[in-house]
Design a protein around this motif. Sequence first.
Motif, PDB file in Angstrom:
ATOM      1  N   VAL A 152       0.830  -1.207   0.000  1.00 29.85           N
ATOM      2  CA  VAL A 152       0.000   0.000   0.000  1.00 29.85           C
ATOM      3  C   VAL A 152       0.863   1.255   0.000  1.00 29.85           C
ATOM      4  CG1 VAL A 152      -1.641   1.337   1.371  1.00 29.85           C
ATOM      5  CG2 VAL A 152      -1.977  -1.116   1.089  1.00 29.85           C
ATOM      6  N   ARG A 208       0.916   4.000  -2.859  1.00 31.44           N
ATOM      7  CA  ARG A 208       0.600   5.379  -2.498  1.00 31.44           C
ATOM      8  C   ARG A 208       1.707   6.327  -2.961  1.00 31.44           C
ATOM      9  NH1 ARG A 208      -0.201   5.160   3.239  1.00 31.44           N
ATOM     10  NH2 ARG A 208      -2.269   4.330   2.727  1.00 31.44           N
ATOM     11  N   ASN A 209       2.964   5.927  -2.719  1.00 29.63           N
ATOM     12  CA  ASN A 209       4.073   6.777  -3.161  1.00 29.63           C
ATOM     13  C   ASN A 209       4.144   6.863  -4.680  1.00 29.63           C
ATOM     14  OD1 ASN A 209       4.858   7.235  -0.504  1.00 29.63           O
ATOM     15  ND2 ASN A 209       6.242   5.463  -0.482  1.00 29.63           N
ATOM     16  N   ARG A 249       1.591   6.670  -6.724  1.00 27.83           N
ATOM     17  CA  ARG A 249       0.521   7.571  -7.164  1.00 27.83           C
ATOM     18  C   ARG A 249       0.888   9.029  -6.909  1.00 27.83           C
ATOM     19  NH1 ARG A 249      -5.108   4.605  -5.154  1.00 27.83           N
ATOM     20  NH2 ARG A 249      -5.102   2.929  -6.746  1.00 27.83           N
ATOM     21  N   LYS A 250       1.544   9.287  -5.784  1.00 30.02           N
ATOM     22  CA  LYS A 250       1.962  10.651  -5.487  1.00 30.02           C
ATOM     23  C   LYS A 250       2.943  11.156  -6.526  1.00 30.02           C
ATOM     24  CE  LYS A 250       1.273  10.658  -0.473  1.00 30.02           C
ATOM     25  NZ  LYS A 250       1.932  10.755   0.861  1.00 30.02           N
TER      26      LYS A 250
END
Length: 629
Positions: free
Chosen positions: A593, A597-598, A600-601
């Motif tokens: 996750v 998340r990173n 996507r950032k």
Amino acid sequence: MEHAIYLVTLVGAALVVAAAFSSLIAFRFGAPLLLLFLCIGLATGTDGLGIQFDNARLAYFAGSLALAVILFDSGFGTPLNALRQAAGPALSLATIGVLLTTGLFGVVAYYLLDLSWLESFLLGAAVASTDAAAVFFLLRAGEINLRERVRSTLEVESGTNDPIAIFLTISLVEIIAANASPEAKVLITDLALGFLLNMGLGAIVGIFGGLAIVRLVDRLNLDHGLLPIFVLTLSLMVFAAAGAIGGSGFLAVYIAGLIAGNSDIRAVTILKRFQDGMSWLAQIIMFLVLGLFATPSQFPAILAPAVLLGLFLIFVARPIAVWLCLMPFRLPRPEVAFVSWVGLRGAVSILLAITPLLGGLENGRLVFNTAFIVVLVSLVIQGWTVGPLARRLGLIVPARLGPLDKVELELPGSAHHELLAYRVAPGSPVARGERIPRWARPSLVLRDGRSMRFQDMGRLAAGDHVYIFVPDRYPALLDKLFASRAVVDPEDADFFGAFAVDPARSAAELEAAYAPGLTEEERKLTVGDLVTERLGGHAEYADRVLIGPIELIVRDVDDKGKITGLGLSLEPTAPVARVPVFLSAGEIADRVVGFVRNWRKRIKKQSAEAPVDAERSPQPVVEKATDKG
């Protein structure tokens, strides 16, 4: 004939006495007690003092009865809270773990030894179960105070994995003895159905047997001297009845002990003392018999492959099986690493290795000798390193209580009450003026050789002997009141943090003071509930939670598992164990996750910066064109 009786009795008693004396050496130097018992048996056997003992059936019979006694005592001494706490991880290790260990070990054994595939898996099944009795002896001898979750997991695993390993071993012996070569699908199906029937019948007999033991003890007004023998005999009847109908007698006797030990059975103190002594005697007899049965002169021929198999079991098979079994549970990596290392093999593995000899298998002696060497390797390597590894992984916690002088007295004619005799220790809470709770009834105080009523004594003083009438299953609060302060090692002085935190305070105050980065939902919780949630819903003594720049340490919990004391440290005070493997499913999920998340950032950041670059890049061109115009 009469002379032979005296001689056998003398030799047998001398061996037991020698084994009992060897326990002093084990307590003094922290040696694996099982290893000493086995060495005494080997030293007095065929290649030692020359005692001839080659009766496989008698060795298996004596070992099975001894194991039944040990399992009943193990279940009797396992509290339900420990079972509830460790049921998931322990049962996973006792079922899937045994199968994985059997498979991994069997594959390597096939290529290292001159055995068929079924014989290789038979050897794997024989050494698949652990011997926790030796582990807990080492922990007690080294005065190692482990985290409760780790201790409970090892306890429950040890009581439940033996029946499964026994079923696998006996089933494979029967298949090989019948010269059957079933297909893999048929073999797996037959084993699965046989396993369900064997364990199901064993569990049913164990449940009804345990309830019957409790009922008979409460109904029959037996003499206290006869009562422990009566209970022991009933437990062996449960073991035999389950085995007679095709069930697992070992599982049945363990469940019967579990039910009897966690019920309001009469004379529980007397029963525990008797069973503790019988369990020691059973271990000594089983280990000595198995040591006598072995022939060390046959070991050199298979020493190299057997040692390699022992090392593979310790460093590869057991860790992989433990990691896969505990992956669904969010256990810290140091705890998983410790459980994987403390997979000591012992008397059960040697006992199971006798079954190929009973079945008349061609390679029965090879299987037995290999299993014996594997057990010796496990005891030598793992048995000496349990304590140092626990300290290295940071699993040692300071003792919760200091010295406690207590005697439990069984009252005649009282089924559910006890008389406890405490000696007031210097520095204990009652010596400092703490009051005894109302549910306890102090009846007598002895001071300087004089006896007085509790009401006439005033404040208790160090050295007083207090007799308190309480219901059985009394809360552990009395022990806390009468125990002296625990002596904390200088290295553990800051273990629980420099500051105390009220668990009932709002987590929002924690956020305002230290800014650990709590979410909006977490700020609505109390600090105690926040720690419990971060620990997966269950907190125990000495658990630690790192939240941003602070670390919260559980100082105490009540009987229901609710946090009653917390410590706070502005920097980690416990040793941090760097374990590169044993990621749990939760940790793997968190890392996946976090990676997504990173990622996507980064994508959003790149997409947000792209229009800006497009607007900036033509600007100089426009300016230059304007200048030219």
